[in-house]
Write a protein that holds these residues in place. Structure first.
Motif, PDB file in Angstrom:
ATOM      1  N   TYR A   1      -7.492   3.102  -0.267  1.00 61.87           N
ATOM      2  CA  TYR A   1      -7.545   2.883   1.186  1.00 61.87           C
ATOM      3  C   TYR A   1      -7.121   4.098   2.005  1.00 61.87           C
ATOM      4  O   TYR A   1      -6.293   4.900   1.572  1.00 61.87           O
TER       5      TYR A   1
ATOM      6  N   ARG B   1      -2.308  -4.942  -1.730  1.00 62.07           N
ATOM      7  CA  ARG B   1      -3.481  -4.235  -2.270  1.00 62.07           C
ATOM      8  C   ARG B   1      -3.101  -2.869  -2.848  1.00 62.07           C
ATOM      9  O   ARG B   1      -3.856  -2.295  -3.623  1.00 62.07           O
ATOM     10  N   CYS B   2      -1.952  -2.330  -2.417  1.00 65.57           N
ATOM     11  CA  CYS B   2      -1.570  -0.973  -2.845  1.00 65.57           C
ATOM     12  C   CYS B   2      -0.261  -0.971  -3.634  1.00 65.57           C
ATOM     13  O   CYS B   2       0.292   0.110  -3.896  1.00 65.57           O
TER      14      CYS B   2
END
Ligand code: SAM
Length: 289
Positions: A144, A45-46
Motif C-alpha cells: 500500500y 492489512r500491513c
C-alpha cells in the motif's frame, strides 16, 4: 530559477523555521480524524510488514507506525527535523533522504509506504509524480501507498491574508491580548504572502497556492479527487479508499466534490501486472489487479 524549484526552496526554509518546530512537536498522535481512519484501515492489512515512513519531520507518525509493525524505516530531507526525530527514537532506522530519489531503498519490499500530513503537497507537480513513482517502486506487489493532500475545493484553499487579523471579541482584555499576539504574525505573514502570492496558479484539476500555515511561509499543491485518482491510475496504483480529514468518513468513488480540508488516499500496487512484467523481465507496476 523556475517557479517550481522556487516552490521547493521556499518550503525548505519553512521546514527549518521555529514555527514548523512548534507545530511538528505538538503532542498529538493523529493529525485529524481521516488519518486515524486511514491507519485503522491499514493496520490489519500491513501487520508485521516492512513499513516506510516518508517525511517524518520530528517523528509524530513513528509511534502509530510501530503499533502496526516493528519493521520500520523513516526518512526525511530536513536534517534539523530528522535529528529531533532521532533523539526521540534513538533505536529506529531513520535516514536522511529525499523522497524524489529513494534509490538507496529496495524495490518491491515494503508493505506500506506513507507520506503523511500533506508533505507531498510541498513539491511541484512533476516532483509529486516522481515521489509517487518511487513509493510505487518500493512497495511490494499488493503493498500500500498512503498519503494526504490538500483539497482544491476545501476551506484551506480559500484562506487569505485577513485571517491573520485578531478575531473580534467584546471582551476588551481578550481583544487586546489577541491584537498583541497577532502583530508579529501579521507583519511576518504579510511579508511572506506578498513574496509568495506570485506563485499562485490554478491548473483546473489542481492548483498551486501559498497556504496560511507557517505564516504564509509555504507554497503547496491543492488537488481534486478526480485529478488525484487519475494521477494514481496513470502511475499504475489502484485507489482503494479515500478518507476526508474532517470526519474521517470514506468518500465514495463517484464523489467529485468535498468540503474536507484534505484527503487521505490509500492505493495499492497491483499483483497481476507485477507477474506479467516479471515474465518480461521488468519489475514494473501496471494497471490491473
Ligand atoms: C508537514 S511536515 C509533516 C511531518 C510529519 N510527517 C508529521 O506528520 O508530523 C512535512 C515533512 O515532509 C518533509 N519533506 C518534504 N518534502 C520532502 C522530500 N522531497 N523528501 C523528504 N522529506 C520531505 C519535510 O522536511 C517535513 O518534515
Amino acid at each position: 530559477m523556475n517557479s517550481q524549484s522556487e516552490l521547493d526552496r521556499i518550503n525548505r526554509v519553512a521546514w527549518n523555521s521555529r514555527d514548523a518546530e512548534r507545530v511538528l512537536t505538538a503532542d498529538k498522535i493523529f493529525s485529524d480524524a481521516g488519518e486515524k481512519a486511514a491507519f485503522e484501515w491499514l493496520a490489519p492489512r500491513c501487520a508485521a510488514a516492512p513499513l516506510l515512513d516518508i517525511g517524518i519531520g520530528t517523528g509524530r507518525t513513528i509511534a502509530p507506525m510501530l503499533a502496526i509493525s516493528n519493521d520500520y524505516t523513516g526518512v526525511d530531507y530536513t536534517p534539523k527535523l530528522l535529528e529531533m526525530a532521532k533523539s526521540r527514537y534513538p533505536g529506529c532506522d531513520l535516514r536522511h533522504m529525499d523522497a524524489r530519489d529513494m534509490s538507496e531503498l529496495p524495490s518491491d519490499h515494503y508493505g506500506l509506504a506513507a507520506f503523511s500530513w500533506n508533505g507531498i503537497d510541498c513539491v511541484d507537480y512533476d516532483d509529486r509524480v516522481k515521489i509517487l513513482e518511487e513509493m510505487c517502486r518500493v512497495v511490494r506487489p499488493g503493498g500500500y501507498v498512503l498519503f494526504s493532500s490538500h483539497n482544491r475545493g476545501g476551506p484551506g484553499y480559500r484562506e487569505n491574508i485577513w485571517q491573520l487579523l485578531p478575531q473580534f471579541t467584546f471582551n476588551p482584555l481578550r481583544l487586546g491580548w489577541r491584537t498583541l499576539r497577532s502583530l508579529r504574525r501579521f507583519q511576518l505573514g504579510t511579508l511572506n504572502y506578498v513574496r509568495n502570492v506570485k506563485l499562485n496558479r490554478d491548473y483546473g484539476g489542481y492548483a498551486v497556492k501559498t497556504a496560511a500555515a507557517h505564516n504564509f511561509g509555504i507554497v503547496i499543491v491543492y488537488t481534486t479527487l478526480g485529478e488525484q485518482r487519475r494521477q494514481l491510475a496513470q502511475i499504475g496504483l489502484q485507489c482503494d479508499v479515500v478518507f476526508g480529514s474532517s470526519d474521517g468518513n470514506p468518500i465514495a468513488d463517484d464523489v467529485e466534490d468535498s468540503d474536507a480540508w484534505w484527503f487521505h488516499f490509500i492505493a495499492h500496487k497491483p499483483l497481476a501486472a507485477y507477474r506479467f512484467d516479471q515474465e518480461n523481465g521488468h519489475a514494473r507496476p501496471g494497471t490491473s489487479t
